[in-house]
Design an enzyme around this catalytic site. Sequence first.
Site, short mmCIF file in Angstrom:
data_model
loop_
_atom_site.label_atom_id
_atom_site.label_comp_id
_atom_site.label_asym_id
_atom_site.label_seq_id
_atom_site.Cartn_x
_atom_site.Cartn_y
_atom_site.Cartn_z
N ASN A 27 0.82 -1.37 0.08
CA ASN A 27 0.17 -0.19 0.26
C ASN A 27 1.13 0.98 0.01
O ASN A 27 0.28 2.38 0.15
CB ASN A 27 -0.96 -0.15 1.09
CG ASN A 27 -2.05 -0.47 0.87
OD1 ASN A 27 -1.56 -1.99 2.24
ND2 ASN A 27 -2.49 -1.34 -0.06
N ILE A 29 1.02 6.97 0.28
CA ILE A 29 0.20 5.67 0.81
C ILE A 29 -1.28 5.48 0.41
O ILE A 29 -1.73 6.78 0.45
CB ILE A 29 0.31 5.89 2.38
CG1 ILE A 29 2.17 7.03 2.67
CG2 ILE A 29 -0.04 5.17 3.34
CD1 ILE A 29 2.02 7.34 4.30
N CYS A 30 -1.63 4.76 0.25
CA CYS A 30 -3.17 4.88 0.41
C CYS A 30 -3.72 3.86 1.05
O CYS A 30 -3.35 3.14 1.87
CB CYS A 30 -3.23 3.04 -1.21
SG CYS A 30 -4.43 2.54 -1.37
N LEU A 31 -3.93 5.03 2.05
CA LEU A 31 -4.56 4.04 3.34
C LEU A 31 -6.27 5.56 3.21
O LEU A 31 -5.89 6.82 2.97
CB LEU A 31 -4.29 5.22 4.40
CG LEU A 31 -4.73 4.48 5.88
CD1 LEU A 31 -4.86 3.27 6.02
CD2 LEU A 31 -3.75 5.16 6.46
#
Lengths: 199, 678
Positions: free
Chosen positions: A83, A91-93
């Site tokens: 991620n 960041i993939c959050l």
Amino acid sequence: MANIAAQRIKREFKEVIKSEEVAKCAIKVELVSDSYTELKGEIAGPPDTPYEGGNFVLEIKVPETYPFNPPKVRFLTKIWHPNISSVTGAICLDILKDQWAAAMTLRTVLLSLQALLSAAEPDDPQDAVVAKQYKDAPEMFRLTARHWTAAYAGGPYSNPDFDSKIRRLTDMGIESHDARVALSSFNWDLERATEQLFS
Amino acid sequence: MDDDELEFSSIPELQELDNVLRCEICHEIIKTPVISSCSHTFCSLCIRKWLATKQVCPSCSETVYESSLRRNPMVENMVYALGNLKKKFQNKNSQQSPVLPCSAIRKTPQPQAKSKKKQRTTNSTFDQDDSNSDSDFLPKKTPPVTPRASTKEMSVHVKSSPSTGTPSRSNKEKMSLPKLQTPLRNVSEKPSTSTDPKSSPAPAAAASASASNVPCPVCSQLMPESIINTHLDKCLIGESTSSSDQNVVNTPSSSRIHNSSNSKTAKLYSPGMSQSHSVKKSDDKRGHALDPIKKMVYHLFKDAQLKKELKKHGLSTTGDRSALLSRLNRYVAFHNAECDATNPRSVEELRKAFDKEDKALAGPPSNSYSKLFSTKQPSIDEFNKHRKDYLKQNKISYDALIEDVKRRNQQKRGSKSVPNGSVASTSATADTDSVHSMSSSKGDTKNEPRETNGKSPYLELSSSDNDAEDNRICTSSKKSKIEVKEQITDQIVLDSSESEIDYSPLGKDSPVKRHSDDSGSDISPDMNRTPSRTSARGPVNVKRKVQCIESESDEDVEDCGRPEKRASLEGRSPVLSRRAPVRRELRSRTSQNKKVSSQPEAATRRSQRNLKNSEEKTLKKPASPDIFGTPSSSVSSDIPCGQPKRKSADSDDALSQLVSIIDDNACSDNGSTTDFED
């Protein structure tokens, strides 16, 4: 910066400083600019993960509309995670995007990122290569992530096999980071990595 | 607020209370609290702003609609109580104020808060319950007061308790609720009562004797219990009318005083509430209550409609559509949040506050824009001022330059006397002058100039006899040619700097004179006589100069330039000079074989020649605008060649600035040229 944002960040900054996580060295923030618009965060790799023992530095940019919009966070330390982009550190959050809520704070964001390190979400990847490896060759992923932690985040576990492969490539005039990326992408298959690098 | 935190850190429980009473969005002590459908409490404005971005609860992510928000006066009261507590703490810490009131107050808010927490129900009832349980005044109070009003009273009493200073009251404060209620009533309702705060002391004293005195819950005056009912009736009826006449001294409660003085102290905790309940009550009666603005789907509005809507609220209609939209949305949130306040400001105040905020929001970017887009045409004064400033800033550089030029001029003056006396030719004088000045800076050419000084008159005369000899000398040696080049470039530098300084406001002395005295005198006759020649020769001179500097092998050019000048000096005839280039060129070719016998003499002559040329060039330069169209072209072409050799880095800047000044002064430049010609 809007007053509310600056005020809040100041307060949150103190909150993090005082928090018990800091006492445990799990998270840390420091100011980059006096205006509280830019901060540097640091999280420790959670135990029982490939990131254990590493310290990951984050860049935190606070928008003027904070807290109504999330802070912009990215990893400055290179990290091998489904991620998190291994190239840019993006960041993939969800909480840093559409799931952001005004009640969240720097502290909760940092803790969420720490949680992300221990619980990757390969079905919603940021780095497709890493995510594929995570799903197809979990053991290889673990070793690779640990190697990256050792190489960039000061992690304790080095992998002689990986190191020697990288050295082979650097001897050919490849930058060690490029070599590492290529090898990691091809599950440490030296031939294919070389092929890719020289094609 | 941070200070308050520090104060509280000694008492962890209070610190905890402080933390609990903060809005999760702004992390400040909650202000105008509203509770969501998911039971989370936020500042009214904060949650409205948040819901504009996303309709979920910031705490639990449950869906929340703005319409479902409800006021939460209990929290407001708690916040107010906390604020008072903080104030006391500060006082105590800073000036060791009496401990008694402090401790008394500290106890009061907490029980109150607890009781309120227990009954977190609709606000209309809880106050009454609260007061029922605690105070004997309640029955009297409740009948006339509407549910809303009762809650207000609660908060008011909380607020006013710290501020009341009468001993009797402070004693009673220990009784918590009863005493608390008194102050709040007095705020708005006192006026109606016949007893003014000032008149009250006497009855109060009497009553204290009987020990049955009670404070009026509305106006907080002490009076015998027997008359309290009748008093209260009056109090409540006339509550809004009489705030004017009374107890400014006693309570901060008249609405005006509230807003100004009280808000200052209480604003950190709850700006709206302290001032307010009583005031709001009165507001209600006066019809000043704010009605919330109905939210509409503004982004479907057309621009004109948006503007109309903004105008309706008295807001600015500047900016593009997105700005209008955001402004309208923000104002609606702002307005509706204010509607939740216990003591909402008037629409005008609101508008003002919003404008301020709006400007602050738009301020920084607009500033930077204004820098980018300054008015295109500054006024003349402004322009002059900037120029003056610039000159002042660079005065040191200018001074250095001027000093330099003066020094050189003085040297010239000194040497001038020699040739002047002995020889009639002014051109020779000018030549030697410039040579001399060069010699001061050029070590390797020193010998030649010195010789020139002595010999020039003779040389001048002799050379006029024999042109061929001149040419021979010119081509005699490569090395000396290079020297000549150096000299020429140096000369150019001299010229450019001098002419520049002519126009600079700081140095209006010698340079101008020099031009007219030294060189102007010898050339201007030429120009006078032959206007046509000027145009014919100008380009050649410039070209020659450039070539001299850039390439070493252009003998032809040198030749044709020099003879030309020669011609002008000798015969002073336009025809001759125009023809000269061709003739000289031919001659120079033939004469290249001839060698000069005496090398020193040759060198001297050559340099003299060249100097003459360059000198003439200098004079031409001002005239060049006619030829090239722009004065700057000639000047700027000089600077790159010569500048680095002589000037230091800082004077480079000054020079380039001077060039621009010369541009500015193109007119005066031309004017001076014409002076020469005349």
